[in-house]
Scaffold this active site. Structure first.
Site, mmCIF file in Angstrom:
data_model
loop_
_atom_site.group_PDB
_atom_site.id
_atom_site.type_symbol
_atom_site.label_atom_id
_atom_site.label_comp_id
_atom_site.label_asym_id
_atom_site.label_seq_id
_atom_site.Cartn_x
_atom_site.Cartn_y
_atom_site.Cartn_z
ATOM 1 N N ASP A 178 -7.912 1.908 -8.250
ATOM 2 C CA ASP A 178 -8.419 3.183 -8.776
ATOM 3 C C ASP A 178 -8.695 3.037 -10.279
ATOM 4 O O ASP A 178 -7.840 2.560 -11.012
ATOM 5 C CB ASP A 178 -7.386 4.287 -8.527
ATOM 6 C CG ASP A 178 -7.071 4.415 -7.047
ATOM 7 O OD1 ASP A 178 -8.012 4.341 -6.236
ATOM 8 O OD2 ASP A 178 -5.882 4.559 -6.681
ATOM 9 N N LYS A 196 -10.238 8.539 -17.244
ATOM 10 C CA LYS A 196 -9.951 9.160 -18.557
ATOM 11 C C LYS A 196 -9.006 8.280 -19.367
ATOM 12 O O LYS A 196 -8.076 7.685 -18.805
ATOM 13 C CB LYS A 196 -9.321 10.544 -18.354
ATOM 14 C CG LYS A 196 -10.298 11.517 -17.725
ATOM 15 C CD LYS A 196 -9.849 12.950 -17.834
ATOM 16 C CE LYS A 196 -10.943 13.835 -17.253
ATOM 17 N NZ LYS A 196 -10.533 15.178 -16.987
ATOM 18 N N GLU A 243 -13.073 -3.628 2.225
ATOM 19 C CA GLU A 243 -13.848 -2.486 2.742
ATOM 20 C C GLU A 243 -14.639 -1.822 1.600
ATOM 21 O O GLU A 243 -15.812 -1.490 1.755
ATOM 22 C CB GLU A 243 -12.931 -1.450 3.401
ATOM 23 C CG GLU A 243 -12.446 -1.812 4.797
ATOM 24 C CD GLU A 243 -11.142 -2.618 4.792
ATOM 25 O OE1 GLU A 243 -10.731 -3.095 3.716
ATOM 26 O OE2 GLU A 243 -10.560 -2.771 5.884
ATOM 27 N N TYR A 244 -13.961 -1.620 0.450
ATOM 28 C CA TYR A 244 -14.648 -0.978 -0.679
ATOM 29 C C TYR A 244 -15.783 -1.853 -1.199
ATOM 30 O O TYR A 244 -16.837 -1.356 -1.586
ATOM 31 C CB TYR A 244 -13.654 -0.677 -1.809
ATOM 32 C CG TYR A 244 -13.019 0.695 -1.689
ATOM 33 C CD1 TYR A 244 -12.126 0.970 -0.655
ATOM 34 C CD2 TYR A 244 -13.314 1.708 -2.579
ATOM 35 C CE1 TYR A 244 -11.537 2.212 -0.529
ATOM 36 C CE2 TYR A 244 -12.736 2.970 -2.458
ATOM 37 C CZ TYR A 244 -11.855 3.206 -1.435
ATOM 38 O OH TYR A 244 -11.283 4.456 -1.311
ATOM 39 N N GLU A 245 -15.551 -3.142 -1.212
ATOM 40 C CA GLU A 245 -16.585 -4.074 -1.694
ATOM 41 C C GLU A 245 -17.836 -3.975 -0.821
ATOM 42 O O GLU A 245 -18.966 -3.914 -1.326
ATOM 43 C CB GLU A 245 -16.015 -5.500 -1.641
ATOM 44 C CG GLU A 245 -16.927 -6.568 -2.176
ATOM 45 C CD GLU A 245 -16.190 -7.905 -2.317
ATOM 46 O OE1 GLU A 245 -14.958 -7.959 -2.121
ATOM 47 O OE2 GLU A 245 -16.868 -8.895 -2.624
ATOM 48 N N GLU A 266 0.860 -1.189 0.000
ATOM 49 C CA GLU A 266 0.000 0.000 0.000
ATOM 50 C C GLU A 266 0.893 1.234 0.000
ATOM 51 O O GLU A 266 1.890 1.282 0.716
ATOM 52 C CB GLU A 266 -0.903 -0.036 1.260
ATOM 53 C CG GLU A 266 -1.704 1.199 1.542
ATOM 54 C CD GLU A 266 -2.592 1.663 0.377
ATOM 55 O OE1 GLU A 266 -3.381 0.871 -0.144
ATOM 56 O OE2 GLU A 266 -2.464 2.837 -0.003
ATOM 57 N N ASP A 268 5.278 1.566 -3.535
ATOM 58 C CA ASP A 268 4.554 1.876 -4.764
ATOM 59 C C ASP A 268 4.636 0.685 -5.721
ATOM 60 O O ASP A 268 5.737 0.223 -6.050
ATOM 61 C CB ASP A 268 5.193 3.117 -5.399
ATOM 62 C CG ASP A 268 4.429 3.612 -6.614
ATOM 63 O OD1 ASP A 268 3.718 2.804 -7.246
ATOM 64 O OD2 ASP A 268 4.556 4.802 -6.928
#
Ligand SMILES: C[S@@+](CC[C@H](N)C(=O)[O-])C[C@H]1O[C@@H](n2cnc3c(N)ncnc32)[C@H](O)[C@@H]1O
Length: 213
Positions: free
Chosen positions: A118, A122, A192-194, A69, A96
């Site tokens: 993420d 674009k 968590e996002y799920e 992370e 990274d």
């Protein structure tokens, strides 16, 4: 104004934590020595607050997990979860993912998880997506012969894009679902996002991309 620290630079809290590997470059090709057991190494890129990887580590004590992370404050949450569970088969890198080849040897990993990365919506940002072909070529080189990538997202366009990228990189796709929580996949550990997106009623997309022998 608060200055943002770069991943990998000296930092008070993370540098004191024994679950966060300092100078990870030193372990390139030797990650097994970091763990107390010999076992497959599974990596999650963009681990976030760590619900997924700490639950996986708890359920699969014979597998060694590495959570990567780049945001320090988020990683701290993941580390705290692992400490509370007293896990011995997990470490974290404040790092990274653009620099993976600096820390892993070819064929050293067995599985890579990419969960809700993420979307960089674009077109001109496509190269930043963690499923862009240059990232996939790096993952392929770091995975062993039977190595696999497991990918989940709530973003339909990113999912379509990623399926295409997996194919371009000659990865074999399996277990594709356009609505994970309604599928017959037996055991799904959520992130968590799920949890957040599925509570909003959004379908979750998932697939596995495996190396061809
Ligand atoms: C949208 S969040 C998802 C977090 C978690 N996987 C989940 O599903 O709850 C994406 C995470 O990936 C991290 N990230 C993005 N690019 C990264 C990179 N190049 N290297 C390491 N982490 C990255 C971000 O800091 C963020 O915490």
């Amino acid at each position: 104004m608060r200055r943002r620290k770069k991943p990998g630079s000296e930092e008070k809290l993370l540098s004191k934590d024994k679950l966060v590997v300092k100078e990870p470059e030193k372990y390139k090709g030797k990650w097994c020595s970091v763990f107390q057991q010999i076992g497959e190494i599974h990596v999650e890129i963009g681990t976030g607050r760590g619900q997924f990887i700490t639950t996986m580590a708890e359920k699969n004590p014979h597998i060694n997990y590495i959570g990567i992370e780049m945001k320090e404050e988020v990683l701290l949450r993941a580390v705290t979860k692992a400490e509370k569970k007293q896990l011995e088969n997990i470490v974290f890198l404040w790092f990274d993912a653009n620099r993976l080849i600096e820390v892993f040897e070819k064929g050293e990993l067995h599985r890579i998880y990419i969960n809700f990365c993420d979307p960089w919506p674009k077109n001109r940002w496509a190269k930043r997506r963690l499923t862009y072909r240059s990232f996939l070529e790096t993952y392929k080189s770091l995975l062993d012969k039977q190595g696999e990538i497991h990918f989940k997202t709530d973003n339909e366009k990113l999912f379509e894009f990623s399926l295409n990228e997996f194919s371009i990189c000659d990865l074999r796709l399996r277990n594709i679902t356009f609505d994970l929580h309604q599928s017959d996949l037996k055991e799904n550990i959520t992130t968590e996002y799920e949890d957040k997106f599925s509570q909003m009623g959004k379908p979750i997309y998932r697939c596995e991309a495996v190396k061809r022998n």
